[in-house]
Design a protein around this motif. Structure first.
Motif, mmCIF file in Angstrom:
data_model
loop_
_atom_site.group_PDB
_atom_site.id
_atom_site.type_symbol
_atom_site.label_atom_id
_atom_site.label_comp_id
_atom_site.label_asym_id
_atom_site.label_seq_id
_atom_site.Cartn_x
_atom_site.Cartn_y
_atom_site.Cartn_z
ATOM 1 N N ALA A 94 -6.483 2.054 -10.610
ATOM 2 C CA ALA A 94 -5.128 1.255 -10.384
ATOM 3 C C ALA A 94 -3.873 2.114 -10.473
ATOM 4 O O ALA A 94 -3.249 2.189 -9.567
ATOM 5 C CB ALA A 94 -4.738 0.155 -11.331
ATOM 6 N N LEU A 95 -4.089 3.261 -11.632
ATOM 7 C CA LEU A 95 -3.143 4.249 -11.563
ATOM 8 C C LEU A 95 -3.106 5.104 -10.747
ATOM 9 O O LEU A 95 -2.250 5.457 -9.909
ATOM 10 C CB LEU A 95 -3.276 4.985 -12.882
ATOM 11 C CG LEU A 95 -2.843 4.532 -14.099
ATOM 12 C CD1 LEU A 95 -3.596 5.259 -15.469
ATOM 13 C CD2 LEU A 95 -1.458 4.316 -14.325
ATOM 14 N N THR A 110 -1.361 -1.159 -11.406
ATOM 15 C CA THR A 110 -1.616 -1.249 -12.622
ATOM 16 C C THR A 110 -1.591 -2.420 -13.548
ATOM 17 O O THR A 110 -2.342 -3.153 -14.203
ATOM 18 C CB THR A 110 -1.028 0.105 -13.282
ATOM 19 O OG1 THR A 110 -1.457 1.205 -12.531
ATOM 20 C CG2 THR A 110 -1.521 0.246 -14.758
ATOM 21 N N TRP A 160 -3.789 -5.106 -12.438
ATOM 22 C CA TRP A 160 -4.986 -5.071 -13.152
ATOM 23 C C TRP A 160 -4.994 -5.307 -14.813
ATOM 24 O O TRP A 160 -6.023 -6.034 -15.104
ATOM 25 C CB TRP A 160 -5.575 -3.725 -12.804
ATOM 26 C CG TRP A 160 -6.909 -3.432 -13.686
ATOM 27 C CD1 TRP A 160 -7.129 -2.682 -14.693
ATOM 28 C CD2 TRP A 160 -8.117 -3.903 -13.120
ATOM 29 N NE1 TRP A 160 -8.417 -2.832 -14.838
ATOM 30 C CE2 TRP A 160 -9.399 -3.585 -14.097
ATOM 31 C CE3 TRP A 160 -8.600 -4.586 -12.196
ATOM 32 C CZ2 TRP A 160 -10.724 -3.820 -13.909
ATOM 33 C CZ3 TRP A 160 -10.000 -5.252 -11.953
ATOM 34 C CH2 TRP A 160 -10.750 -4.858 -12.793
ATOM 35 N N ASP A 215 -1.463 3.407 -7.628
ATOM 36 C CA ASP A 215 -0.083 3.469 -7.840
ATOM 37 C C ASP A 215 0.615 4.640 -7.322
ATOM 38 O O ASP A 215 1.561 4.908 -6.954
ATOM 39 C CB ASP A 215 0.390 2.944 -9.239
ATOM 40 C CG ASP A 215 0.398 1.530 -9.661
ATOM 41 O OD1 ASP A 215 0.835 0.619 -8.490
ATOM 42 O OD2 ASP A 215 0.036 1.105 -10.468
ATOM 43 N N GLY A 217 -8.283 0.532 -14.766
ATOM 44 C CA GLY A 217 -7.201 1.076 -15.027
ATOM 45 C C GLY A 217 -7.003 2.103 -14.212
ATOM 46 O O GLY A 217 -5.809 2.623 -13.588
#
Length: 133
Positions: A37-38, A55, A58, A41, A34
């Motif tokens: 993914a952040l 995010t 995921w 992003d 996570g």
């Protein structure tokens, strides 16, 4: 990584038990994924004018497996899986954290056999018994 994969293979299994290792390794992989993914992003500019797409890709697929492994972890403590609902009230997540950190119920309980096998002791209990002898 094997504990994460084992939890993902049993993604719809709300019966049985999950060890502390299986639960925490799954949680660690999902948390780190996570964070990655952040970061992706943010690098792609997602989330400023629209939803954080990476995010969401995921987190969403891991929601049900996370719930299943949490229920199985509670079963390992000989508690019903309905205890996960305490997380929706204030300080309920703290209660769940305490539960998730507790050692497994040794041997069999009403939710099945532990990972140690047919009533076998956990490695810690076996060491303690050997030291006592």
């Amino acid at each position: 990584m094997n504990a994460y994969l084992a939890a993902m293979r049993r993604y719809l299994d709300f019966k049985g038990r999950a060890s502390r290792t299986e639960f925490w390794m799954f949680t660690l992989v999902v948390f780190v994924g996570g964070i990655v993914a952040l970061i992706l992003d943010a690098a792609l500019g997602n989330g400023q004018n629209g939803p954080p797409f990476v995010t969401a890709l995921w987190i969403i697929p891991h929601y049900v497996p996370a719930l299943a492994v949490a229920v199985r972890r509670l079963h390992d403590l000989d508690r019903t899986g309905w205890w996960v609902l305490i997380g929706i009230i204030p300080l309920g997540a703290l209660v769940l954290l305490v539960f998730y950190c507790q050692p497994s119920t040794p041997g069999a309980n009403r939710f099945g056999m532990g990972r140690a096998g047919n009533g076998a002791q956990s490695p810690v209990q076996a060491r303690q018994q050997a030291n006592a002898s």
